[in-house]
Design a protein around this motif. Sequence first.
Motif, PDB file in Angstrom:
ATOM      1  N   LEU A 178       0.811  -1.224   0.000  1.00 12.50           N
ATOM      2  CA  LEU A 178       0.000   0.000   0.000  1.00 12.50           C
ATOM      3  C   LEU A 178       0.845   1.275   0.000  1.00 12.50           C
ATOM      4  N   THR A 179       2.071   1.198   0.491  1.00 14.19           N
ATOM      5  CA  THR A 179       2.946   2.372   0.496  1.00 14.19           C
ATOM      6  C   THR A 179       3.873   2.405  -0.709  1.00 14.19           C
ATOM      7  N   THR A 180       4.082   1.272  -1.358  1.00 12.38           N
ATOM      8  CA  THR A 180       5.044   1.081  -2.459  1.00 12.38           C
ATOM      9  C   THR A 180       6.467   1.411  -2.015  1.00 12.38           C
ATOM     10  N   THR A 181       6.743   1.307  -0.737  1.00 15.20           N
ATOM     11  CA  THR A 181       8.057   1.663  -0.213  1.00 15.20           C
ATOM     12  C   THR A 181       9.160   0.834  -0.843  1.00 15.20           C
ATOM     13  N   HIS A 182      10.334   1.417  -0.975  1.00 16.90           N
ATOM     14  CA  HIS A 182      11.496   0.704  -1.494  1.00 16.90           C
ATOM     15  C   HIS A 182      12.177  -0.037  -0.346  1.00 16.90           C
ATOM     16  N   LEU A 183      12.327  -1.327  -0.497  1.00 15.90           N
ATOM     17  CA  LEU A 183      12.955  -2.162   0.518  1.00 15.90           C
ATOM     18  C   LEU A 183      14.418  -2.397   0.152  1.00 15.90           C
ATOM     19  N   ARG A 184      15.292  -2.189   1.118  1.00 12.12           N
ATOM     20  CA  ARG A 184      16.705  -2.468   0.901  1.00 12.12           C
ATOM     21  C   ARG A 184      16.987  -3.950   1.164  1.00 12.12           C
ATOM     22  N   GLY A 185      18.222  -4.351   0.890  1.00 10.66           N
ATOM     23  CA  GLY A 185      18.560  -5.758   1.010  1.00 10.66           C
ATOM     24  C   GLY A 185      18.233  -6.350   2.365  1.00 10.66           C
ATOM     25  N   GLY A 186      18.555  -5.627   3.435  1.00  8.57           N
ATOM     26  CA  GLY A 186      18.261  -6.119   4.774  1.00  8.57           C
ATOM     27  C   GLY A 186      16.774  -6.226   5.033  1.00  8.57           C
ATOM     28  N   ASP A 187      15.995  -5.303   4.469  1.00  6.63           N
ATOM     29  CA  ASP A 187      14.545  -5.366   4.609  1.00  6.63           C
ATOM     30  C   ASP A 187      13.987  -6.607   3.915  1.00  6.63           C
ATOM     31  N   VAL A 188      14.458  -6.861   2.695  1.00  8.14           N
ATOM     32  CA  VAL A 188      13.928  -7.968   1.908  1.00  8.14           C
ATOM     33  C   VAL A 188      14.205  -9.297   2.607  1.00  8.14           C
ATOM     34  N   ILE A 189      15.387  -9.414   3.185  1.00  2.90           N
ATOM     35  CA  ILE A 189      15.717 -10.623   3.951  1.00  2.90           C
ATOM     36  C   ILE A 189      14.812 -10.736   5.171  1.00  2.90           C
ATOM     37  N   ALA A 190      14.656  -9.642   5.906  1.00  6.29           N
ATOM     38  CA  ALA A 190      13.866  -9.663   7.136  1.00  6.29           C
ATOM     39  C   ALA A 190      12.405  -9.993   6.871  1.00  6.29           C
ATOM     40  N   LEU A 191      11.885  -9.573   5.714  1.00 10.49           N
ATOM     41  CA  LEU A 191      10.492  -9.846   5.378  1.00 10.49           C
ATOM     42  C   LEU A 191      10.301 -11.237   4.776  1.00 10.49           C
ATOM     43  N   GLY A 192      11.379 -11.970   4.602  1.00 12.99           N
ATOM     44  CA  GLY A 192      11.277 -13.313   4.051  1.00 12.99           C
ATOM     45  C   GLY A 192      11.087 -13.350   2.553  1.00 12.99           C
ATOM     46  N   LEU A 193      11.422 -12.252   1.875  1.00  9.92           N
ATOM     47  CA  LEU A 193      11.259 -12.168   0.429  1.00  9.92           C
ATOM     48  C   LEU A 193      12.558 -12.441  -0.317  1.00  9.92           C
ATOM     49  N   ALA A 194      13.619 -12.737   0.409  1.00  7.94           N
ATOM     50  CA  ALA A 194      14.893 -13.164  -0.172  1.00  7.94           C
ATOM     51  C   ALA A 194      15.582 -14.064   0.841  1.00  7.94           C
ATOM     52  N   ASP A 195      16.619 -14.752   0.383  1.00  7.47           N
ATOM     53  CA  ASP A 195      17.219 -15.820   1.185  1.00  7.47           C
ATOM     54  C   ASP A 195      18.664 -15.566   1.595  1.00  7.47           C
ATOM     55  N   HIS A 196      19.421 -14.845   0.746  1.00 11.42           N
ATOM     56  CA  HIS A 196      20.850 -14.678   1.013  1.00 11.42           C
ATOM     57  C   HIS A 196      21.285 -13.266   0.653  1.00 11.42           C
ATOM     58  N   PHE A 197      22.253 -12.755   1.406  1.00  6.09           N
ATOM     59  CA  PHE A 197      22.827 -11.432   1.157  1.00  6.09           C
ATOM     60  C   PHE A 197      24.263 -11.618   0.687  1.00  6.09           C
ATOM     61  N   VAL A 198      24.565 -11.096  -0.499  1.00  2.00           N
ATOM     62  CA  VAL A 198      25.914 -11.145  -1.055  1.00  2.00           C
ATOM     63  C   VAL A 198      26.308  -9.723  -1.449  1.00  2.00           C
TER      64      VAL A 198
END
Length: 352
Positions: A178-198
Amino acid sequence: MASATDSPAVITTVTGRAGVITLNRPRSINALDHEMCKLMDAALVAWADDDAIDLVIVRGAGDRGLCAGGDIVAIHTDAKALSGAGDEAAAASASAAFWRDEYVMNARIGDYPKPYVAIMDGIVMGGGVGVSGHASHRIVTDKTRFAMPEVGIGLVPDVGGTWLLSRVPDELGTYAALTTTHLRGGDVIALGLADHFVPSDRLDAFVDALTQRPLDEVLAEFSETAPESDVAAGREWIAKAFAADTVAEILENCVAAGTADGFTTAETIEGKSPAALAAALAALRAAADDGSLRESLTREYRSSLRCLQHPDLAEGIRAQVIDKDRNPQWQTGPVDADSFLAPLPAHLELKF
Protein backbone atom coordinates in the motif's frame (compact mmCIF):
# COMPACT_ATOMS: atom_id res chain seq x y z
CA MET A 1 28.87 -6.49 -12.82
CA ALA A 2 26.91 -7.65 -15.83
CA SER A 3 27.34 -5.49 -18.90
CA ALA A 4 25.84 -5.60 -22.37
CA THR A 5 24.34 -3.50 -25.10
CA ASP A 6 20.63 -3.11 -25.68
CA SER A 7 20.43 -5.99 -28.22
CA PRO A 8 19.43 -8.78 -27.93
CA ALA A 9 16.97 -8.01 -25.13
CA VAL A 10 17.55 -11.36 -23.43
CA ILE A 11 20.89 -13.16 -23.51
CA THR A 12 20.90 -16.89 -22.71
CA THR A 13 24.17 -18.73 -22.29
CA VAL A 14 25.33 -22.04 -20.88
CA THR A 15 28.46 -21.70 -18.78
CA GLY A 16 29.79 -24.75 -17.03
CA ARG A 17 26.91 -26.35 -15.18
CA ALA A 18 24.63 -23.30 -15.32
CA GLY A 19 22.14 -21.80 -17.71
CA VAL A 20 22.44 -18.02 -17.39
CA ILE A 21 19.66 -15.62 -18.38
CA THR A 22 20.61 -11.94 -18.61
CA LEU A 23 17.86 -9.37 -19.07
CA ASN A 24 19.52 -6.97 -21.45
CA ARG A 25 17.83 -3.58 -21.71
CA PRO A 26 20.10 -1.62 -19.36
CA ARG A 27 18.93 1.81 -20.55
CA SER A 28 15.43 0.99 -19.26
CA ILE A 29 16.76 -0.92 -16.23
CA ASN A 30 15.83 -4.12 -18.07
CA ALA A 31 12.10 -3.37 -18.13
CA LEU A 32 10.34 -6.54 -19.20
CA ASP A 33 8.29 -6.56 -22.39
CA HIS A 34 6.32 -9.36 -24.03
CA GLU A 35 9.10 -10.54 -26.33
CA MET A 36 11.59 -10.68 -23.44
CA CYS A 37 9.11 -12.70 -21.45
CA LYS A 38 8.71 -15.22 -24.27
CA LEU A 39 12.46 -15.53 -24.78
CA MET A 40 13.09 -16.07 -21.10
CA ASP A 41 10.31 -18.62 -20.74
CA ALA A 42 11.52 -20.56 -23.79
CA ALA A 43 14.95 -20.89 -22.18
CA LEU A 44 13.42 -22.10 -18.92
CA VAL A 45 11.35 -24.72 -20.77
CA ALA A 46 14.39 -25.94 -22.74
CA TRP A 47 16.68 -26.11 -19.73
CA ALA A 48 14.23 -27.88 -17.43
CA ASP A 49 14.92 -31.22 -19.13
CA ASP A 50 18.54 -30.60 -20.14
CA ASP A 51 20.74 -32.95 -18.13
CA ALA A 52 23.80 -30.79 -18.83
CA ILE A 53 22.31 -27.91 -16.81
CA ASP A 54 22.16 -28.20 -13.03
CA LEU A 55 20.86 -24.74 -12.18
CA VAL A 56 19.60 -21.49 -13.70
CA ILE A 57 20.93 -18.02 -12.88
CA VAL A 58 18.97 -14.86 -13.69
CA ARG A 59 20.51 -11.40 -13.58
CA GLY A 60 20.25 -7.97 -15.18
CA ALA A 61 22.62 -6.18 -17.54
CA GLY A 62 24.19 -2.90 -16.49
CA ASP A 63 24.70 -1.57 -12.99
CA ARG A 64 21.24 -0.17 -12.19
CA GLY A 65 19.16 -3.23 -11.46
CA LEU A 66 17.74 -6.63 -12.28
CA CYS A 67 14.47 -5.30 -13.70
CA ALA A 68 12.47 -2.11 -13.14
CA GLY A 69 9.18 -3.82 -13.96
CA GLY A 70 6.96 -4.26 -16.98
CA ASP A 71 7.00 -1.93 -19.96
CA ILE A 72 4.13 0.26 -18.76
CA VAL A 73 4.42 2.76 -21.60
CA ALA A 74 3.03 0.04 -23.88
CA ILE A 75 0.27 -0.71 -21.37
CA HIS A 76 -0.69 2.99 -21.35
CA THR A 77 -1.89 2.77 -24.95
CA ASP A 78 -4.32 -0.03 -24.09
CA ALA A 79 -5.42 1.62 -20.87
CA LYS A 80 -6.42 4.80 -22.70
CA ALA A 81 -8.34 2.88 -25.34
CA LEU A 82 -10.07 0.37 -23.06
CA SER A 83 -11.44 2.48 -20.21
CA GLY A 84 -14.88 1.02 -19.49
CA ALA A 85 -14.66 -1.32 -22.48
CA GLY A 86 -15.54 -4.60 -20.74
CA ASP A 87 -13.78 -7.90 -20.10
CA GLU A 88 -13.95 -9.23 -23.67
CA ALA A 89 -12.20 -6.21 -25.14
CA ALA A 90 -9.63 -6.06 -22.33
CA ALA A 91 -8.79 -9.76 -22.73
CA ALA A 92 -8.21 -9.24 -26.47
CA SER A 93 -5.61 -6.51 -25.88
CA ALA A 94 -1.85 -6.71 -26.27
CA SER A 95 -1.47 -6.02 -22.55
CA ALA A 96 -3.59 -9.03 -21.67
CA ALA A 97 -1.56 -11.26 -24.00
CA PHE A 98 1.61 -10.08 -22.28
CA TRP A 99 0.20 -10.67 -18.81
CA ARG A 100 -0.99 -14.18 -19.73
CA ASP A 101 2.48 -15.24 -20.85
CA GLU A 102 4.19 -13.41 -18.00
CA TYR A 103 2.03 -14.98 -15.29
CA VAL A 104 2.46 -18.47 -16.77
CA MET A 105 6.22 -17.87 -16.61
CA ASN A 106 5.93 -16.67 -13.00
CA ALA A 107 4.17 -19.93 -12.14
CA ARG A 108 6.86 -21.94 -13.93
CA ILE A 109 9.55 -20.20 -11.89
CA GLY A 110 7.67 -20.98 -8.70
CA ASP A 111 7.84 -24.74 -9.24
CA TYR A 112 10.95 -24.96 -11.44
CA PRO A 113 12.51 -28.43 -11.16
CA LYS A 114 16.06 -27.15 -10.79
CA PRO A 115 17.65 -24.54 -8.52
CA TYR A 116 16.80 -21.08 -9.83
CA VAL A 117 19.14 -18.39 -8.52
CA ALA A 118 17.87 -14.81 -8.88
CA ILE A 119 20.43 -12.02 -8.53
CA MET A 120 18.29 -9.21 -7.07
CA ASP A 121 20.90 -6.48 -7.33
CA GLY A 122 19.88 -2.85 -7.76
CA ILE A 123 16.28 -2.05 -8.72
CA VAL A 124 13.85 -4.98 -8.52
CA MET A 125 10.29 -3.78 -9.03
CA GLY A 126 6.98 -5.12 -10.34
CA GLY A 127 7.78 -7.56 -13.12
CA GLY A 128 11.30 -7.79 -11.73
CA VAL A 129 9.81 -9.28 -8.58
CA GLY A 130 7.95 -11.75 -10.80
CA VAL A 131 11.18 -13.15 -12.27
CA SER A 132 12.95 -13.27 -8.90
CA GLY A 133 10.56 -13.45 -5.97
CA HIS A 134 9.43 -17.02 -6.73
CA ALA A 135 12.99 -18.33 -7.17
CA SER A 136 14.32 -21.17 -5.06
CA HIS A 137 17.36 -19.03 -4.16
CA ARG A 138 16.94 -15.25 -3.96
CA ILE A 139 20.09 -13.15 -3.60
CA VAL A 140 19.99 -9.51 -2.48
CA THR A 141 22.85 -7.06 -2.13
CA ASP A 142 23.78 -3.71 -0.58
CA LYS A 143 22.34 -2.05 -3.71
CA THR A 144 18.96 -3.82 -3.76
CA ARG A 145 15.88 -1.61 -4.05
CA PHE A 146 12.84 -3.91 -4.04
CA ALA A 147 9.30 -2.59 -4.48
CA MET A 148 5.82 -3.39 -5.72
CA PRO A 149 4.81 0.09 -6.97
CA GLU A 150 1.55 -0.84 -8.69
CA VAL A 151 -0.99 1.12 -6.62
CA GLY A 152 0.94 4.28 -7.49
CA ILE A 153 -0.08 3.89 -11.15
CA GLY A 154 -3.60 2.53 -10.65
CA LEU A 155 -2.75 -1.17 -10.83
CA VAL A 156 -3.06 -4.03 -8.32
CA PRO A 157 0.15 -5.91 -7.41
CA ASP A 158 0.55 -8.79 -9.85
CA VAL A 159 3.21 -11.28 -11.04
CA GLY A 160 2.46 -13.27 -7.88
CA GLY A 161 3.07 -10.24 -5.68
CA THR A 162 -0.12 -10.77 -3.69
CA TRP A 163 0.95 -14.36 -2.99
CA LEU A 164 4.35 -13.20 -1.73
CA LEU A 165 3.28 -10.13 0.25
CA SER A 166 0.25 -11.76 1.88
CA ARG A 167 2.60 -14.27 3.51
CA VAL A 168 4.90 -11.73 5.14
CA PRO A 169 4.29 -11.71 8.93
CA ASP A 170 3.03 -8.75 10.94
CA GLU A 171 1.34 -7.06 7.96
CA LEU A 172 4.71 -5.88 6.66
CA GLY A 173 3.73 -7.16 3.21
CA THR A 174 0.49 -5.17 3.31
CA TYR A 175 2.53 -2.12 4.32
CA ALA A 176 4.90 -2.67 1.38
CA ALA A 177 2.02 -3.05 -1.07
CA LEU A 178 0.00 0.00 0.00
CA THR A 179 2.95 2.37 0.50
CA THR A 180 5.04 1.08 -2.46
CA THR A 181 8.06 1.66 -0.21
CA HIS A 182 11.50 0.70 -1.49
CA LEU A 183 12.96 -2.16 0.52
CA ARG A 184 16.70 -2.47 0.90
CA GLY A 185 18.56 -5.76 1.01
CA GLY A 186 18.26 -6.12 4.77
CA ASP A 187 14.55 -5.37 4.61
CA VAL A 188 13.93 -7.97 1.91
CA ILE A 189 15.72 -10.62 3.95
CA ALA A 190 13.87 -9.66 7.14
CA LEU A 191 10.49 -9.85 5.38
CA GLY A 192 11.28 -13.31 4.05
CA LEU A 193 11.26 -12.17 0.43
CA ALA A 194 14.89 -13.16 -0.17
CA ASP A 195 17.22 -15.82 1.18
CA HIS A 196 20.85 -14.68 1.01
CA PHE A 197 22.83 -11.43 1.16
CA VAL A 198 25.91 -11.14 -1.06
CA PRO A 199 27.85 -7.85 -1.37
CA SER A 200 27.43 -6.38 -4.84
CA ASP A 201 31.18 -6.19 -5.44
CA ARG A 202 31.38 -9.98 -5.10
CA LEU A 203 28.56 -10.83 -7.50
CA ASP A 204 30.69 -11.61 -10.54
CA ALA A 205 32.87 -13.96 -8.51
CA PHE A 206 29.73 -15.47 -6.98
CA VAL A 207 28.15 -16.15 -10.38
CA ASP A 208 31.41 -17.57 -11.73
CA ALA A 209 31.60 -19.93 -8.76
CA LEU A 210 28.01 -21.05 -9.27
CA THR A 211 28.80 -22.18 -12.80
CA GLN A 212 31.54 -24.50 -11.56
CA ARG A 213 30.86 -25.63 -7.99
CA PRO A 214 28.01 -27.03 -5.86
CA LEU A 215 25.36 -24.44 -5.01
CA ASP A 216 25.36 -24.97 -1.25
CA GLU A 217 29.13 -24.67 -1.11
CA VAL A 218 29.12 -21.40 -3.02
CA LEU A 219 26.30 -19.93 -0.93
CA ALA A 220 28.18 -20.78 2.26
CA GLU A 221 31.30 -19.04 0.97
CA PHE A 222 29.74 -15.85 -0.36
CA SER A 223 26.69 -15.19 1.84
CA GLU A 224 27.05 -12.61 4.60
CA THR A 225 24.83 -11.37 7.41
CA ALA A 226 22.33 -8.88 6.03
CA PRO A 227 22.11 -5.34 7.46
CA GLU A 228 19.41 -4.60 10.00
CA SER A 229 15.99 -3.77 8.57
CA ASP A 230 14.50 -0.34 9.23
CA VAL A 231 11.11 -1.52 7.99
CA ALA A 232 11.04 -4.59 10.22
CA ALA A 233 11.95 -2.39 13.18
CA GLY A 234 8.46 -0.88 12.88
CA ARG A 235 6.68 -4.24 12.86
CA GLU A 236 4.85 -3.62 16.14
CA TRP A 237 2.97 -0.49 15.07
CA ILE A 238 2.62 -1.72 11.47
CA ALA A 239 1.05 -5.00 12.59
CA LYS A 240 -1.61 -3.08 14.51
CA ALA A 241 -2.26 -0.38 11.93
CA PHE A 242 -2.44 -2.63 8.87
CA ALA A 243 -4.55 -5.43 10.35
CA ALA A 244 -7.73 -3.63 9.28
CA ASP A 245 -9.65 -4.77 6.21
CA THR A 246 -10.37 -1.34 4.72
CA VAL A 247 -7.97 1.32 3.55
CA ALA A 248 -9.89 3.97 5.51
CA GLU A 249 -9.35 2.09 8.76
CA ILE A 250 -5.67 1.58 8.00
CA LEU A 251 -5.28 5.32 7.43
CA GLU A 252 -7.06 6.05 10.72
CA ASN A 253 -4.80 3.58 12.51
CA CYS A 254 -1.66 5.15 11.04
CA VAL A 255 -2.70 8.60 12.25
CA ALA A 256 -3.78 7.22 15.62
CA ALA A 257 -0.29 5.81 16.12
CA GLY A 258 0.68 9.41 16.82
CA THR A 259 4.20 9.07 15.42
CA ALA A 260 6.10 10.68 12.56
CA ASP A 261 6.23 7.31 10.82
CA GLY A 262 2.47 6.89 11.17
CA PHE A 263 1.66 10.33 9.77
CA THR A 264 4.14 9.95 6.90
CA THR A 265 2.77 6.53 6.04
CA ALA A 266 -0.81 7.81 5.95
CA GLU A 267 0.21 10.69 3.71
CA THR A 268 2.04 8.32 1.37
CA ILE A 269 -0.95 5.98 1.03
CA GLU A 270 -3.32 8.88 0.40
CA GLY A 271 -1.33 9.75 -2.71
CA LYS A 272 -2.07 6.40 -4.40
CA SER A 273 -5.04 5.38 -6.52
CA PRO A 274 -8.04 4.85 -4.19
CA ALA A 275 -9.45 2.15 -6.47
CA ALA A 276 -6.14 0.30 -6.74
CA LEU A 277 -5.58 0.54 -2.98
CA ALA A 278 -8.97 -0.96 -2.17
CA ALA A 279 -8.59 -3.73 -4.75
CA ALA A 280 -5.01 -4.46 -3.65
CA LEU A 281 -6.01 -4.82 -0.02
CA ALA A 282 -8.86 -7.15 -0.96
CA ALA A 283 -6.51 -9.16 -3.18
CA LEU A 284 -3.95 -9.51 -0.39
CA ARG A 285 -6.56 -10.75 2.05
CA ALA A 286 -7.84 -13.26 -0.51
CA ALA A 287 -4.33 -14.44 -1.46
CA ALA A 288 -3.55 -15.22 2.17
CA ASP A 289 -5.98 -18.14 1.91
CA ASP A 290 -4.75 -19.40 -1.46
CA GLY A 291 -3.29 -22.88 -1.65
CA SER A 292 -0.96 -22.17 -4.55
CA LEU A 293 0.78 -19.39 -6.45
CA ARG A 294 -1.40 -20.22 -9.45
CA GLU A 295 -4.55 -19.32 -7.52
CA SER A 296 -3.12 -15.89 -6.74
CA LEU A 297 -1.96 -15.37 -10.32
CA THR A 298 -5.42 -16.27 -11.61
CA ARG A 299 -6.96 -13.59 -9.39
CA GLU A 300 -4.25 -11.09 -10.34
CA TYR A 301 -5.02 -11.60 -14.02
CA ARG A 302 -8.63 -10.68 -13.29
CA SER A 303 -7.61 -7.56 -11.40
CA SER A 304 -5.16 -6.53 -14.12
CA LEU A 305 -7.89 -6.71 -16.77
CA ARG A 306 -10.26 -4.73 -14.56
CA CYS A 307 -7.58 -2.10 -13.90
CA LEU A 308 -7.07 -1.84 -17.66
CA GLN A 309 -10.73 -0.80 -17.88
CA HIS A 310 -10.50 1.73 -15.02
CA PRO A 311 -9.49 5.35 -15.73
CA ASP A 312 -6.88 5.40 -12.94
CA LEU A 313 -4.44 3.14 -14.80
CA ALA A 314 -4.08 5.40 -17.83
CA GLU A 315 -3.96 8.44 -15.57
CA GLY A 316 -1.39 6.92 -13.21
CA ILE A 317 0.97 5.94 -16.03
CA ARG A 318 0.51 9.37 -17.62
CA ALA A 319 1.44 11.17 -14.42
CA GLN A 320 4.38 8.95 -13.48
CA VAL A 321 5.91 7.98 -16.82
CA ILE A 322 4.46 9.90 -19.78
CA ASP A 323 4.15 13.52 -18.61
CA LYS A 324 6.04 12.94 -15.36
CA ASP A 325 4.14 15.67 -13.54
CA ARG A 326 3.67 13.28 -10.57
CA ASN A 327 0.20 14.73 -10.10
CA PRO A 328 -2.35 12.05 -10.99
CA GLN A 329 -6.02 13.03 -10.87
CA TRP A 330 -7.52 9.87 -9.41
CA GLN A 331 -11.18 8.89 -9.67
CA THR A 332 -13.07 9.61 -6.45
CA GLY A 333 -16.17 8.07 -4.95
CA PRO A 334 -17.07 4.62 -3.62
CA VAL A 335 -14.97 1.67 -4.77
CA ASP A 336 -16.29 -1.86 -5.23
CA ALA A 337 -13.05 -3.73 -4.53
CA ASP A 338 -14.62 -7.13 -5.09
CA SER A 339 -15.52 -6.22 -8.67
CA PHE A 340 -11.81 -6.14 -9.53
CA LEU A 341 -11.36 -9.71 -8.29
CA ALA A 342 -14.58 -11.34 -9.50
CA PRO A 343 -14.23 -14.33 -11.84
CA LEU A 344 -14.06 -13.68 -15.55
CA PRO A 345 -16.22 -15.54 -18.06
CA ALA A 346 -14.78 -19.08 -18.18
CA HIS A 347 -13.26 -18.69 -21.66
CA LEU A 348 -11.35 -15.57 -20.56
CA GLU A 349 -9.79 -16.94 -17.36
CA LEU A 350 -6.01 -17.37 -17.16
CA LYS A 351 -4.96 -20.87 -18.17
CA PHE A 352 -1.72 -22.58 -17.20
